[in-house]
Motif scaffolding. Structure first.
Motif, PDB file in Angstrom:
ATOM      1  N   ALA A  96       0.810  -1.207   0.000  1.00  0.00           N
ATOM      2  CA  ALA A  96       0.000   0.000   0.000  1.00  0.00           C
ATOM      3  C   ALA A  96       0.852   1.270   0.000  1.00  0.00           C
ATOM      4  N   THR A  97       2.037   1.193   0.559  1.00  0.00           N
ATOM      5  CA  THR A  97       2.782   2.440   0.733  1.00  0.00           C
ATOM      6  C   THR A  97       4.002   2.580  -0.160  1.00  0.00           C
ATOM      7  N   SER A  98       4.457   1.500  -0.743  1.00  0.00           N
ATOM      8  CA  SER A  98       5.746   1.579  -1.436  1.00  0.00           C
ATOM      9  C   SER A  98       5.693   2.552  -2.584  1.00  0.00           C
ATOM     10  N   PHE A 151       3.204  20.181  -4.316  1.00  0.00           N
ATOM     11  CA  PHE A 151       4.641  19.960  -4.135  1.00  0.00           C
ATOM     12  C   PHE A 151       4.943  18.494  -3.890  1.00  0.00           C
ATOM     13  N   ARG A 152       4.040  17.852  -3.122  1.00  0.00           N
ATOM     14  CA  ARG A 152       4.259  16.432  -2.868  1.00  0.00           C
ATOM     15  C   ARG A 152       4.185  15.641  -4.161  1.00  0.00           C
ATOM     16  N   LEU A 153       3.214  16.013  -5.006  1.00  0.00           N
ATOM     17  CA  LEU A 153       3.109  15.353  -6.311  1.00  0.00           C
ATOM     18  C   LEU A 153       4.418  15.511  -7.081  1.00  0.00           C
ATOM     19  N   LEU A 154       4.922  16.740  -7.107  1.00  0.00           N
ATOM     20  CA  LEU A 154       6.163  16.993  -7.843  1.00  0.00           C
ATOM     21  C   LEU A 154       7.304  16.175  -7.266  1.00  0.00           C
ATOM     22  N   ALA A 155       7.356  16.108  -5.936  1.00  0.00           N
ATOM     23  CA  ALA A 155       8.439  15.385  -5.281  1.00  0.00           C
ATOM     24  C   ALA A 155       8.424  13.917  -5.679  1.00  0.00           C
ATOM     25  N   VAL A 156       7.224  13.354  -5.745  1.00  0.00           N
ATOM     26  CA  VAL A 156       7.100  11.943  -6.121  1.00  0.00           C
ATOM     27  C   VAL A 156       7.668  11.713  -7.513  1.00  0.00           C
ATOM     28  N   GLY A 157       7.368  12.652  -8.412  1.00  0.00           N
ATOM     29  CA  GLY A 157       7.865  12.500  -9.772  1.00  0.00           C
ATOM     30  C   GLY A 157       9.367  12.704  -9.856  1.00  0.00           C
ATOM     31  N   GLU A 158       9.886  13.651  -9.061  1.00  0.00           N
ATOM     32  CA  GLU A 158      11.319  13.943  -9.114  1.00  0.00           C
ATOM     33  C   GLU A 158      12.146  12.792  -8.553  1.00  0.00           C
ATOM     34  N   ASN A 159      11.752  12.334  -7.385  1.00  0.00           N
ATOM     35  CA  ASN A 159      12.533  11.275  -6.749  1.00  0.00           C
ATOM     36  C   ASN A 159      11.682  10.498  -5.749  1.00  0.00           C
ATOM     37  N   VAL A 198      12.144   7.748  -4.158  1.00  0.00           N
ATOM     38  CA  VAL A 198      12.798   7.176  -2.985  1.00  0.00           C
ATOM     39  C   VAL A 198      12.940   8.237  -1.900  1.00  0.00           C
ATOM     40  N   ALA A 199      13.406   9.414  -2.329  1.00  0.00           N
ATOM     41  CA  ALA A 199      13.578  10.496  -1.359  1.00  0.00           C
ATOM     42  C   ALA A 199      12.236  10.903  -0.762  1.00  0.00           C
ATOM     43  N   SER A 200      11.190  10.969  -1.612  1.00  0.00           N
ATOM     44  CA  SER A 200       9.911  11.408  -1.064  1.00  0.00           C
ATOM     45  C   SER A 200       9.337  10.364  -0.118  1.00  0.00           C
ATOM     46  N   LYS A 201       9.636   9.095  -0.415  1.00  0.00           N
ATOM     47  CA  LYS A 201       9.161   8.054   0.493  1.00  0.00           C
ATOM     48  C   LYS A 201       9.837   8.219   1.852  1.00  0.00           C
ATOM     49  N   GLY A 204       8.262  10.485   4.127  1.00  0.00           N
ATOM     50  CA  GLY A 204       6.945  10.109   4.618  1.00  0.00           C
ATOM     51  C   GLY A 204       5.814  10.423   3.663  1.00  0.00           C
ATOM     52  N   ILE A 205       6.138  10.761   2.416  1.00  0.00           N
ATOM     53  CA  ILE A 205       5.081  10.969   1.421  1.00  0.00           C
ATOM     54  C   ILE A 205       4.642   9.606   0.904  1.00  0.00           C
ATOM     55  N   LYS A 206       3.346   9.392   0.866  1.00  0.00           N
ATOM     56  CA  LYS A 206       2.838   8.110   0.367  1.00  0.00           C
ATOM     57  C   LYS A 206       2.877   8.136  -1.159  1.00  0.00           C
ATOM     58  N   VAL A 207       3.935   7.532  -1.718  1.00  0.00           N
ATOM     59  CA  VAL A 207       4.171   7.631  -3.164  1.00  0.00           C
ATOM     60  C   VAL A 207       3.001   7.067  -3.950  1.00  0.00           C
ATOM     61  N   ASN A 208       2.573   5.873  -3.558  1.00  0.00           N
ATOM     62  CA  ASN A 208       1.474   5.244  -4.290  1.00  0.00           C
ATOM     63  C   ASN A 208       0.229   6.099  -4.270  1.00  0.00           C
TER      64      ASN A 208
END
Lengths: 355, 307
Positions: free
Chosen positions: A353-355, B173-181, B183-186, B189-193
């Motif tokens: 769910a979180t990965s 910004f969180r959306l952008l972070a997910v796209g940029e990197n 692993v770092a956003s995870k 604590g950003i929920k990438v999925n």
């Protein structure tokens, strides 16, 4: 990019996907109140019911195999060649032009027409590869755009300069090719022609090429790990151009066999309307870009399509049911859900769910 | 030239650009989170079909638009599930979604309306045309800007809404972070999925609107494969605009203009084949000149490494 993690899943995966596709189709059939078993029985009959239907299926599979083989080369090298349609159109058109206008004995014309088609398809594809290698233009987009340009250009040629004026004025098509240049039929009265043999032989040859030759190894290496390939001295631009040329050449050949084996002329929309090129791409996806698998998958997809016509003839279910089954099948064959998914499920629900 | 460039040309440009723009914005938000969405064409097709179904059964245009949005979002949810959860190759999923949409809409057309090819019902009422009070009286501008369906205005409004959302809000910004990197956003604590799901759902919403504009905006009918490559054009617009809403608007306007232009040119003695070719050739040329969108590839690579 389409690698399987376990040897077993190489077979299990497609079979599971076929199953899911059929279940999805069954849901669709029952939703509109059809009889699932009866529909599938009609589909089987329409595809393999007797020799006539069987050869029809194999005839339809012929261009799919050739397109699929071409796309699988590009896939193996790590490129998405989405331009098979345009390459196939230009291949078909050029072979028709060569067969009609090049002078000489029939046998010479036949060979020239085949080579002309391969060359046209290959160049169109290599052009997209060149744009990527030289200008870093995204290959997926350029090949897609080139499809439209090729289709419109071919449409123009058969609507104006090359139009057959002897027949009905409504049809945009070239003149009929003389009989000596036709690819021979395999059986009297059946639609299957020599193109099928060519396709099967090429599938086997391509399998051997990719597996056992140095060039085949380079292509695979580039696809699996471009950085490692560059380190190992593989010239990306060169491999890209050649693999795109061969890829498009196969698509062109697919167009050639349609013209010389089936229609004996180029008709506007003869490639686009049945969706040959896209079905070929799907066959490649289904088989994970394995040449022999592509041949089997092409026959399967062709069977779905001819079977769909059987369904439409004999039941109230529309033939589009086959395209629903087809796309579900492709969707699930690419999903890595068999082992990895269940494993992750077991390992911890949070992870998924979180990965 | 006088005959070529007039008020009606620009008016039809705005009408044609709306579906492309909406879908391209959807594509932009997807590519911002590292999902290259080739399935836009299919999304729009589903949207336009469900809009017609909604219109036929409810008789209310705005309910129909809502239904189109809902169904397209459902469709995009499946896309998200397969490409995010089942980790299938996004491009392959996109291609097969285009086919699924084509087959499914043709199938449903037969199943629901019992017709093949196209569905048209004269009792159906399409989207209204809104005249903007003050602006419609201005001579040239009024003719161009006024008198479009609400969705056309919404499309251009959404450009700025999305721009604000992506570049000015925390969630953006969180959306952008997910796209940029990822692993770092995870690790932050950003929920990438969850972010990727959000992006795909927004894309579904936008494509639903695009479909509704396509089938209810001008003619109020559905034809098999009526998107006719607009989804792919939208994809190109996304790339040309570098997934930046304002840039996407600019490139969509370029295609809209070419589209309107090619229809206009048919009035001259040129064969239609060449005028229809124009948008694709212009696209290729435009790609040649604005090809600095490498971050897309970077995003895809970063995405792969997180798995």
């Amino acid at each position: 990019m389409l690698k399987n993690r376990f040897p077993l899943s190489a077979w299990l995966h497609p079979l599971l996907a076929v199953l899911i596709g059929l279940i999805g189709g069954a849901i669709a059939i029952s939703l509109i109140g059809g009889n699932v078993m009866d529909t599938y029985a009609q589909m089987w009959k329409g595809a393999f019911g007797n020799t006539y239907f069987l050869t029809n299926t194999l005839t339809r599979a012929t261009p799919l195999i050739l397109v699929g083989l071409g796309v699988s080369i590009a896939f193996r090298a790590g490129f998405f060649n989405m331009g098979s349609e345009g390459q196939m159109i230009l291949g078909a058109l050029s072979s028709a032009i060569v067969a009609l206008y090049v002078p000489g004995p029939a046998m010479f014309k036949l060979v020239a027409a085949i080579l002309g088609g391969i060359l046209a398809g290959g160049s169109w594809s290599a052009f997209a590869g060149w744009l990527d290698a030289k200008f870093r233009m995204n290959l997926i987009i350029t090949t897609l755009l080139l499809n439209y340009i090729a289709a419109l250009f071919a449409g123009y040629l058969v609507a104006y300069p090359l139009k057959d004026k002897s027949g009905s004025a409504a049809l945009a098509q070239t003149m009929m090719i003389e009989k000596g240049v036709w690819l021979p039929k395999l059986f009297q009265g059946m639609s299957i022609h020599a193109g099928f043999i060519i396709a099967i032989v090429l599938a086997v040859l391509l399998f051997l090429f990719i597996k056992y030759t140095a060039a085949g190894y380079e292509i695979r290496m580039l696809g699996y790990n471009p950085l490692f390939a560059a380190y190992g001295g593989v010239n990306r631009g060169k491999v890209m151009l050649t693999s795109m040329f061969v890829s498009g050449g196969f698509a062109g050949l697919a167009g050639v066999v349609e013209v010389l084996g089936m229609q004996y002329r180029y008709t506007d929309g003869m490639i686009t309307n049945p969706g040959y090129a896209w079905s070929g791409i799907m066959a490649t996806l289904l088989s994970g870009a394995h040449p022999l698998g592509t041949a089997i998958a092409s026959i399967l997809l062709a069977a779905l399509q001819t079977g769909g016509m059987g369904v439409e003839r004999n039941t109230s279910i529309p033939l589009e049911i086959s395209s629903v089954i087809q796309s579900l099948l492709i969707l699930f064959v690419t999903a890595k859900f068999s082992y990895t998914f269940w494993k992750r499920r077991k390992g911890g629900k949070d992870d998924a769910a979180t990965s | 030239m006088q005959q070529l460039l007039d008020v009606a040309l620009f008016n039809s440009m705005f009408r044609m650009v709306a579906p492309i723009l909406l879908a391209a914005l959807g594509g932009a938000i997807c590519s911002r989170v590292g999902l290259f969405n080739v399935g836009l064409e299919g999304f729009v097709l589903v949207g336009s079909f469900s809009a017609i179904v909604g219109n036929y059964y409810t008789g209310n245009v705005f309910v129909a638009v809502l239904i189109a949005i809902a169904i397209t979002m459902l469709f995009s949810l499946i896309f998200a599930f397969i490409s995010i959860h089942l980790q299938a190759n996004v491009i392959v999923v996109g291609i097969s979604f285009n086919f699924l949409a084509l087959g499914l809409t043709a199938f449903c057309l037969r199943a629901i309306f019992h017709v093949k090819g196209a569905f048209y019902d004269k009792n159906m009422i399409g989207l209204p045309k809104w005249d903007i009070p003050l602006i419609q009286d201005i001579p040239v501008l009024g003719g161009i800007v006024s008198g479009h369906s609400p969705l056309v205005y919404l499309a251009f409004l959404l450009v700025f809404v999305l721009h604000y959302f992506i570049f000015r809000t925390v969630l953006g910004f969180r959306l952008l972070a997910v796209g940029e990197n990822p692993v770092a956003s995870k690790s932050l604590g950003i929920k990438v999925n969850r972010m990727q799901y959000l992006a795909v759902l927004i894309c579904g919403l936008l494509c639903g609107l695009a479909g509704a504009q396509l089938s209810l905006g001008q003619v109020t009918m559905f034809t098999e494969g009526m998107t006719a490559g607009r989804g792919f054009i939208a994809l190109v617009a996304t790339m040309l605009g570098q997934a930046n809403p304002i840039g996407v608007m600019a490139s969509s306007l370029l295609f809209g203009l070419m589209d309107a232009f090619s229809i206009r040119l048919q009035g001259f003695s040129l064969p239609t084949h060449f005028t229809q070719m124009l948008p694709y050739i212009v696209t290729l040329l435009a790609m040649l000149f604005f090809r600095r969108s490498n971050y897309l590839a970077d995003a895809q690579k970063a995405n792969g490494s997180s798995r």
